[in-house]
Design a protein around this motif. Structure first.
Motif, PDB file in Angstrom:
ATOM      1  N   UNK A 119      48.391  32.723  37.907  1.00 45.79           N
ATOM      2  CA  UNK A 119      48.773  33.007  39.284  1.00 45.79           C
ATOM      3  C   UNK A 119      47.786  32.399  40.273  1.00 45.79           C
TER       4      UNK A 119
ATOM      5  N   UNK B 257      44.304  39.252  42.649  1.00 45.56           N
ATOM      6  CA  UNK B 257      45.450  40.137  42.468  1.00 45.56           C
ATOM      7  C   UNK B 257      45.985  40.147  41.058  1.00 45.56           C
ATOM      8  N   UNK B 258      45.654  39.132  40.261  1.00 47.85           N
ATOM      9  CA  UNK B 258      46.333  39.035  38.974  1.00 47.85           C
ATOM     10  C   UNK B 258      45.563  39.698  37.841  1.00 47.85           C
TER      11      UNK B 258
ATOM     12  N   UNK C 217      52.829  43.994  42.333  1.00 47.02           N
ATOM     13  CA  UNK C 217      51.570  43.271  42.464  1.00 47.02           C
ATOM     14  C   UNK C 217      51.405  42.299  41.304  1.00 47.02           C
ATOM     15  N   UNK C 218      50.615  41.269  41.555  1.00 43.18           N
ATOM     16  CA  UNK C 218      50.524  40.161  40.606  1.00 43.18           C
ATOM     17  C   UNK C 218      50.094  40.585  39.206  1.00 43.18           C
ATOM     18  N   UNK C 219      49.181  41.561  39.132  1.00 41.99           N
ATOM     19  CA  UNK C 219      48.672  41.845  37.788  1.00 41.99           C
ATOM     20  C   UNK C 219      49.746  42.444  36.887  1.00 41.99           C
TER      21      UNK C 219
ATOM     22  N   UNK D 196      52.983  41.570  37.079  1.00 40.26           N
ATOM     23  CA  UNK D 196      53.759  40.387  36.680  1.00 40.26           C
ATOM     24  C   UNK D 196      52.999  39.594  35.623  1.00 40.26           C
ATOM     25  N   UNK D 197      51.685  39.498  35.816  1.00 45.04           N
ATOM     26  CA  UNK D 197      50.881  38.710  34.878  1.00 45.04           C
ATOM     27  C   UNK D 197      50.934  39.337  33.490  1.00 45.04           C
TER      28      UNK D 197
END
Lengths: 382, 327
Positions: A111, A116-117, B171-173, B175-176
């Motif tokens: 990402x 945030x990831x 939030x991205x995490x 999805x990650x």
């Protein structure tokens, strides 16, 4: 690791079949407003892209051009509205909005935002152990430790002891992005999709990150998709460039050609927009007869312009551009573009850098009902 | 997490609230055994020689119209009331999570159905329903009362959890981790749920207050197990025997005060949790303000190292770490 530019020659000699490809993929999102009216966002339209082993393909375009949507389509987040994603030639199937886990084993996504990831509540170790457990059935503590150490060393997070038990907030942006990459590598994927992986990092560590990606490509033969809006970093890292505009792909080909000799007015605009000390400050204005502000906004994807989506901002716009979308024209050497200039035999106008449109016969451009930009261009040429 | 815990325990509100709650929990656990063994009191025994007596050395909180010791009853009632409070809060919170979390995480049709369910429970007239159900299942003990209170009290919490889960899930995490191939249940309970801890803790505490009060209210209306003793049944008995008219304040004040104390304590803890998640609510301690002003006034004479030290100390209290409050 050296800091010299990455070799542009492909890592693998034989151009074998692509690992992951998108074939004529379209993605529309339905959005509903507060009063209940539906509208369709045409995020990606008819995109075709292939990622061969050991090559880096850059996907370049401005914000909102559908780059991220395409990456997420490739990663299996969404099912395409039409067209298909093929993994090693086999169409990827979606089951109840989710791809099979097999897809995640081969395709990983990095990402944009390393802040945030990573889940702020999990240590580095957790992030890397999960894919090892999920995809490789690694169980024993000693074995897990060994694999985690290996992965962290590979992304140069050493000494490993210092990092393995840290929480994300204790790491810098670059270190976090390394953890994210190590997490993706733990899966041992064949394809790594980088969604602007360096845009949120400090300028000073961007080069390191690009070199890390380059090493993964040459050493492990990963197929890499590098999404960016920064043409300079694309030039540094990638082998091929594909340019997207407003959800459509407008041009593609080997990077030297695309950057040195753009065959689409939008690519031309992008290349001219990237800072280059060797170029005069006024060249771009000379071509586009305007600074970036007066070139206007990218079009709405809910109600895109008819015909070629770039025509409202294009200094070369013709009547046909406003009504009909151009076909994809192969230009040889693996290059292609979607622009009416090629069909109308006016491609030469693009080639003269800085000179703009001066040598063109006024009649060819003078359209009475032209868009303001085009009109101004015409006036200046006359 | 440890930083969060340290921050949480730093404020006086949380400390006071937690100590009062801890006191009542200990009282509920060991009080009945204590009253039975030390002064040898039985909350149910009717002493016909001591009817309606005011507080005295023998009966610290006096006796009831039935000759029962009010102190022993209050202590026994702590157990009953807190049991109902905690059990109903556990049930209510669990239901709120079970409905709200998948609704927020999955969205779409799952969300529509689950949200419909919680909306249904929100608009239902809960009190009459509880009265009807409790009346139907009469005489079945505090267990059933707690179950009913919990079962009808989860809907608001489910809405909160749903909204929060919705925001965390995008939030991205999350999805990650999904790209890694994590199954839904892992994402729900290991990635999303830990971010809702603060909300769930607050909801649980509110559930405890609500449960204690609802039990008291139901008992006052006569819906309770006749054999069980809780603060609610005490107040109800006092009301039935016109304790107010007879001036027997020692009968109904202790249980009433206990309810008020538990509610205040839980609210104080909630304040602390709120301040943790919203730093704007934090107030500066007066001592810190005074110290900072003094330092600023005598800045010329004070050494720079000393000043640095005092700033650090002030920081520790006022500007608590923003990282911790994120969790």
């Amino acid at each position: 690791m050296t800091t010299t530019p990455a070799p542009s020659a492909p890592g693998t000699p034989a151009p074998d079949a692509p690992v992951l490809e998108a074939v004529d993929v379209t993605k529309h999102f339905t959005v509903r407003s507060a009063v209940g009216t539906r509208s369709v966002v045409r995020a990606v339209e008819g995109a075709t892209l292939s990622l061969p082993r050991g090559r880096v393909v850059a996907l370049v375009g401005e914000s909102g051009s559908g780059k991220t949507t395409l990456a997420r389509l490739l990663a299996g987040f969404y099912a395409p509205t039409s067209g298909e994603i093929r993994l090693e030639g086999v169409p990827v199937r979606q089951r109840r909005g989710r791809v099979e886990r097999g897809h995640h084993r081969d395709v990983q996504l990095v990402f944009q935002d390393p802040f945030g990831s990573l889940n702020p509540l999990h240590r580095v170790r957790h992030n890397i152990e999960r894919p090892l457990r999920l995809h490789h059935g690694v169980r024993g503590k000693a074995e897990l430790d060994r694999r985690v150490r290996e992965l962290l060393e590979r992304v140069a997070l050493t000494p490993v002891e210092q990092f393995v038990d840290k929480f994300p907030h204790e790491l810098s942006g670059g270190q976090r992005q390394r953890v994210v990459i190590a997490r993706a590598l733990a899966v041992e994927p064949k394809v790594l999709l980088g969604d602007e992986p360096i845009s949120m990092l400090d300028v000073s560590i961007r080069l390191e990150m690009l070199n890390l990606l380059d090493r993964l490509r040459t050493e492990d033969g990963l197929a890499l998709l590098y999404i960016t809006h920064d043409i300079a970093s694309a030039r540094y890292l990638c082998d091929d460039i594909v340019v997207m505009y407003a959800g459509e792909m407008v041009e593609g080909g080997p990077k030297e050609h695309v950057i040195a000799d753009p065959q689409h007015p939008y690519t031309r605009l992008l290349v001219e927009s990237s800072p280059d000390p060797g170029r005069g400050a006024r060249d771009r204005e000379a071509l586009f007869d305007a600074d970036a502000d007066s070139l206007g906004e990218p079009p709405s994807l809910i109600d895109p312009p008819a015909g070629c989506r770039f025509h409202p901002r294009c200094p070369f716009a013709m009547d046909v551009c406003r009504t009909q979308a151009p076909e994809r024209i192969n230009l040889g050497d693996g290059r292609w573009a979607r622009c009416w200039l090629h069909q109308e035999g006016r491609a030469g106008e693009l080639a003269r850098p800085g000179a703009g449109v001066e040598p063109v016969a006024p009649g060819a451009l003078a359209e009475p009902a032209a868009a303001p930009t085009a009109t101004r261009t015409t006036q200046e040429t006359q | 997490m440890s930083a969060v815990r340290r921050d949480l325990l730093r404020g006086w509100k949380v400390r006071a609230g937690l100590s009062v709650l801890a006191f009542f929990v200990l009282l509920a656990l060991f009080g009945p055994w204590l009253t039975a063994s030390v002064p040898g009191l039985d909350p149910r025994a009717n002493d016909l020689t001591a009817i309606g007596l005011p507080p005295s050395a023998e009966h610290w909180l006096g006796t009831t119209q039935f000759g029962q010791d009010v102190l022993a009853q209050t202590i026994e009632g702590t157990r009953g009331s807190l049991f109902v409070g905690f059990l109903s809060a556990v049930i209510g919170t669990a239901l709120a999570i079970l409905v709200g979390l998948p609704a927020g995480y999955f969205g779409g049709r799952t969300d529509s159905w689950l949200n419909f369910l919680s909306n249904l429970f929100i608009v239902m007239p809960v009190l009459p329903l509880i009265l009807i159900v409790a009346g139907y299942m009469q005489g079945t003990g505090l267990w059933v009362i707690a179950l009913i209170i919990g079962f009808f009290g989860w809907s608001g919490g489910a809405r909160t959890i749903r909204a929060q889960a919705m925001s965390v899930s995008n939030r991205d995490f999350v999805l990650a981790m999904r790209t890694l191939g994590e199954p839904h249940h892992r994402l729900l309970f290991h990635e999303v749920l830990p971010h809702l801890t603060g909300w769930i803790a607050a909801m649980f505490l509110q559930g405890v207050i609500g449960g204690v009060m609802a039990e008291a209210g139901l008992a006052f209306l006569g819906i309770s197990d006749s054999g069980a003793i809780s603060w609610g049944t005490m107040i109800q008995a006092a009301q039935q025997q016109s304790a107010v008219l007879r001036g027997m304040w020692w009968w109904f004040v202790p249980p009433g005060l206990c309810i008020a104390l538990v509610a205040t304590a839980a609210t104080l803890v909630n304040f602390g949790v709120d301040e943790l998640s919203n730093p704007k609510l934090r107030t500066v301690r007066r001592s810190v303000v005074r110290r900072t002003r003094d330092r600023a006034g005598s800045a010329g004479s004070a050494g720079s190292a000393d000043r640095a030290g005092s700033t650090d100390r002030a920081d520790g209290v006022v500007g608590q770490s923003p990282v911790g409050s994120d969790a």
